[in-house]
Every structure is written in C-alpha cells, then in structure tokens.
Design a protein around this motif. Structure first.
Motif, PDB file in Angstrom:
ATOM      1  N   UNK A 114      57.761  39.425  59.033  1.00  0.00           N
ATOM      2  CA  UNK A 114      56.604  40.362  58.792  1.00  0.00           C
ATOM      3  C   UNK A 114      55.436  39.800  58.480  1.00  0.00           C
ATOM      4  N   UNK A 115      55.537  38.948  57.437  1.00  0.00           N
ATOM      5  CA  UNK A 115      54.494  38.119  56.514  1.00  0.00           C
ATOM      6  C   UNK A 115      53.759  37.133  57.701  1.00  0.00           C
ATOM      7  N   UNK A 116      54.555  36.566  58.336  1.00  0.00           N
ATOM      8  CA  UNK A 116      53.983  35.646  59.478  1.00  0.00           C
ATOM      9  C   UNK A 116      53.244  36.302  60.549  1.00  0.00           C
ATOM     10  N   UNK A 117      54.012  37.303  60.943  1.00  0.00           N
ATOM     11  CA  UNK A 117      53.406  38.070  61.874  1.00  0.00           C
ATOM     12  C   UNK A 117      51.727  38.721  61.769  1.00  0.00           C
ATOM     13  N   UNK A 118      51.846  39.366  60.476  1.00  0.00           N
ATOM     14  CA  UNK A 118      50.502  39.564  59.890  1.00  0.00           C
ATOM     15  C   UNK A 118      49.733  38.664  59.909  1.00  0.00           C
ATOM     16  N   UNK A 119      49.950  37.367  59.416  1.00  0.00           N
ATOM     17  CA  UNK A 119      48.935  36.467  59.164  1.00  0.00           C
ATOM     18  C   UNK A 119      48.585  35.844  60.698  1.00  0.00           C
ATOM     19  N   UNK A 120      49.311  35.618  61.757  1.00  0.00           N
ATOM     20  CA  UNK A 120      49.087  35.419  62.882  1.00  0.00           C
ATOM     21  C   UNK A 120      48.316  35.953  63.597  1.00  0.00           C
ATOM     22  N   UNK A 121      48.470  37.574  63.481  1.00  0.00           N
ATOM     23  CA  UNK A 121      47.757  38.364  64.184  1.00  0.00           C
ATOM     24  C   UNK A 121      46.155  38.350  63.520  1.00  0.00           C
ATOM     25  N   UNK A 122      46.126  38.271  62.174  1.00  0.00           N
ATOM     26  CA  UNK A 122      44.944  38.148  61.531  1.00  0.00           C
ATOM     27  C   UNK A 122      44.006  37.055  62.087  1.00  0.00           C
ATOM     28  N   UNK A 123      44.612  36.043  62.407  1.00  0.00           N
ATOM     29  CA  UNK A 123      44.168  34.741  63.031  1.00  0.00           C
ATOM     30  C   UNK A 123      43.288  34.852  64.283  1.00  0.00           C
ATOM     31  N   UNK A 124      44.040  35.690  64.896  1.00  0.00           N
ATOM     32  CA  UNK A 124      43.636  35.945  66.339  1.00  0.00           C
ATOM     33  C   UNK A 124      42.514  36.842  66.229  1.00  0.00           C
ATOM     34  N   UNK A 125      42.630  38.021  65.350  1.00  0.00           N
ATOM     35  CA  UNK A 125      41.434  38.978  65.308  1.00  0.00           C
ATOM     36  C   UNK A 125      40.276  38.115  64.588  1.00  0.00           C
ATOM     37  N   UNK A 126      40.409  37.210  63.691  1.00  0.00           N
ATOM     38  CA  UNK A 126      39.527  36.626  62.961  1.00  0.00           C
ATOM     39  C   UNK A 126      38.847  35.497  63.964  1.00  0.00           C
ATOM     40  N   UNK A 127      39.488  34.982  64.759  1.00  0.00           N
ATOM     41  CA  UNK A 127      38.862  33.930  65.697  1.00  0.00           C
ATOM     42  C   UNK A 127      37.961  34.702  66.784  1.00  0.00           C
ATOM     43  N   UNK A 128      38.350  35.915  67.133  1.00  0.00           N
ATOM     44  CA  UNK A 128      37.414  36.675  67.844  1.00  0.00           C
ATOM     45  C   UNK A 128      36.279  37.096  67.068  1.00  0.00           C
ATOM     46  N   UNK A 129      36.330  37.476  65.810  1.00  0.00           N
ATOM     47  CA  UNK A 129      34.984  37.827  65.128  1.00  0.00           C
ATOM     48  C   UNK A 129      34.069  36.447  64.920  1.00  0.00           C
ATOM     49  N   UNK A 130      34.937  35.510  64.604  1.00  0.00           N
ATOM     50  CA  UNK A 130      34.325  34.178  64.407  1.00  0.00           C
ATOM     51  C   UNK A 130      33.316  34.018  65.658  1.00  0.00           C
ATOM     52  N   UNK A 131      33.995  34.195  66.932  1.00  0.00           N
ATOM     53  CA  UNK A 131      33.156  33.863  68.059  1.00  0.00           C
ATOM     54  C   UNK A 131      31.718  34.770  68.139  1.00  0.00           C
ATOM     55  N   UNK A 132      31.602  35.544  67.515  1.00  0.00           N
ATOM     56  CA  UNK A 132      30.184  36.361  67.386  1.00  0.00           C
ATOM     57  C   UNK A 132      29.214  35.438  66.509  1.00  0.00           C
ATOM     58  N   UNK A 133      29.518  34.333  65.759  1.00  0.00           N
ATOM     59  CA  UNK A 133      28.980  33.529  64.917  1.00  0.00           C
ATOM     60  C   UNK A 133      27.805  34.142  64.338  1.00  0.00           C
ATOM     61  N   UNK A 134      28.464  35.068  63.403  1.00  0.00           N
ATOM     62  CA  UNK A 134      27.664  36.068  62.442  1.00  0.00           C
ATOM     63  C   UNK A 134      28.555  35.824  60.945  1.00  0.00           C
ATOM     64  N   UNK A 135      27.946  34.956  60.253  1.00  0.00           N
ATOM     65  CA  UNK A 135      28.880  34.753  58.985  1.00  0.00           C
ATOM     66  C   UNK A 135      28.917  36.145  58.090  1.00  0.00           C
ATOM     67  N   UNK A 136      27.913  36.900  58.280  1.00  0.00           N
ATOM     68  CA  UNK A 136      27.923  38.185  57.088  1.00  0.00           C
ATOM     69  C   UNK A 136      29.116  39.056  57.972  1.00  0.00           C
ATOM     70  N   UNK A 137      29.347  39.135  59.122  1.00  0.00           N
ATOM     71  CA  UNK A 137      30.121  39.775  59.963  1.00  0.00           C
ATOM     72  C   UNK A 137      31.549  39.407  59.760  1.00  0.00           C
ATOM     73  N   UNK A 138      31.620  38.189  59.734  1.00  0.00           N
ATOM     74  CA  UNK A 138      33.235  37.563  59.234  1.00  0.00           C
ATOM     75  C   UNK A 138      33.362  37.626  57.886  1.00  0.00           C
ATOM     76  N   UNK A 139      32.617  37.856  56.912  1.00  0.00           N
ATOM     77  CA  UNK A 139      32.771  38.360  55.655  1.00  0.00           C
ATOM     78  C   UNK A 139      33.329  39.668  55.339  1.00  0.00           C
TER      79      UNK A 139
END
Length: 223
Positions: free
Chosen positions: A127-152
């Motif tokens: 469960x812990x690993x699944x949560x973190x893997x899922x977060x990384x996927x979503x974070x990579x999509x937000x990071x692709x917007x190239x907006x640091x405030x949005x990522x924060x």
C-alpha cells in the motif's frame, strides 16, 4: 556567514517516530479521538522531545492529527466531505496541469511521464509503495506543465491526502487500481497528441474516479 553542519541523526529519529505513530494509526492501535502527548511518546520510544515534536507537527500538517484543547494531539476522525473537497481540488489542479502539459508538448517531460507510468506497473507493491508510485505518476504530469507554483500546490495537496489513504482499507483489486490505472495512459495519450481539452478531461475523470474509490472505502470502514 558560515553555518555549522546539522546532525543527520535527528532527522532520522523524527522519521522513525513518524513511521511508528503512522503505522499504529493504520493498523488500528491508535483510534480516532485518542490523545498523543509528546512527553509520554518520548519516554516510550526512549528519544528526546525534539524528534517527537517534529513528527507530531508533520502528522498535523498532513491532516492526520489535530491539536487537542487539553494539550498534545488527537487522532483525527475522517470527514467524507473533506475527502470530497480534496479530490475536487486535485481534479482542478491536475486537470489544468495536464492541459498545459499537452499545450507545451515538451519531449523530455513526456518521457518522464512515460517512465513514471512504466515504473508504476512493475510488480505488486505494498500500500505504501503503491501510494508513492501513483504520486510520482501524477507529479510527473503536473511537472510537465513547467509551473513551479503549480507543482508546489500539488505537493501540498498530496501531503494532505496521506490522512485519507491512512483510513482507507484497500483490497487487492483496489491496489491494482492504484498502481496500474488505465487512466494514466489515457492522460498520457492526450498529452502526447497535443490535445489540451482531452488531457484536462481525462485527468479530471481519472482523479474523480479515485474519489469514488475513497468514498467506498470510507463507507466500508464506517459500516
């Protein structure tokens, strides 16, 4: 001005204290409404007050604990309305970010999303690993917007989601939903195609399907 090097042991101790308290809540050894006192925890774990305080402050910031009128902290009760609010905020932030990512179409960012999705579908995570893997996927999509405030903002909102993950009882099928969700590939396809409207729609639908999962888990927990 020269600053002195900070000791690393205190950070490690605070993380260990955090993990013990978090795990005790997950397995039900600490129930909603139970009071945690810094001094008592320090005595039980045989550590000083500072790492205990740091762990408790972190748990409060994540919405897992709340300050008690009598001092110390209480394990928070789960509020389904707050869960709903959080997922709606996530849908707004992540849907917008996905649309911008599709507009920008930066190859290195798209490759990072692909890499995160590929990693999330390997093996059978806890469960812990699944949560973190899922977060990384979503974070990579937000990071692709190239907006640091949005990522924060994304990071802050996902920190709060720790509290809701903690209370949900996720079974094998639900774990599969967490670490190999087809919604990820739908969003990626729209970003790769340069379709902002579809990327936004796909991400919003994907996040809100996660809300349905959480609400079902909460209902089961309360029944």
């Amino acid at each position: 001005m020269t600053f002195e090097q900070l000791p690393r042991t205190m950070v490690r101790l605070a993380d260990l204290v955090y993990d013990q308290i978090f795990d005790a809540i997950v397995v039900g050894n600490l129930l909603p409404g139970e009071r945690l006192v810094q001094e008592a925890l320090g005595e039980q774990m045989q550590v000083s007050r500072t790492p205990v305080r740091d762990a408790l402050v972190r748990l409060e910031s994540e919405g897992i604990l709340e300050a008690s009128d009598r001092g110390g902290y209480l394990v928070r009760s789960l509020d389904r309305h707050e869960v709903t609010d959080l997922y709606h905020v996530r849908a707004a932030i992540e849907g917008y970010a996905a649309g911008i990512a599709a507009q920008r179409g930066q190859p290195d960012r798209i490759e990072a999303i692909e890499h995160a999705i590929d990693n999330s579908s390997i093996g059978t995570p806890t469960l812990e690993e699944g949560f973190e893997l899922n977060r990384r996927v979503h974070r990579s999509i937000v990071a692709a917007a190239d907006n640091s405030m949005l990522l924060d903002t994304f990071d802050s909102v996902w920190g709060r989601s720790q509290a809701f993950r903690m209370f949900a009882r996720l079974h094998a099928a639900e774990m599969s939903f967490l670490h190999a969700q087809p919604g990820h590939t739908d969003v990626l396809a729209a970003i790769r195609a340069g379709d902002p409207a579809e990327a936004k729609r796909a991400m919003e639908a994907h996040v809100l399907s996660g809300l349905e999962l959480q609400l079902a888990a909460i209902k089961e927990k309360l029944d």
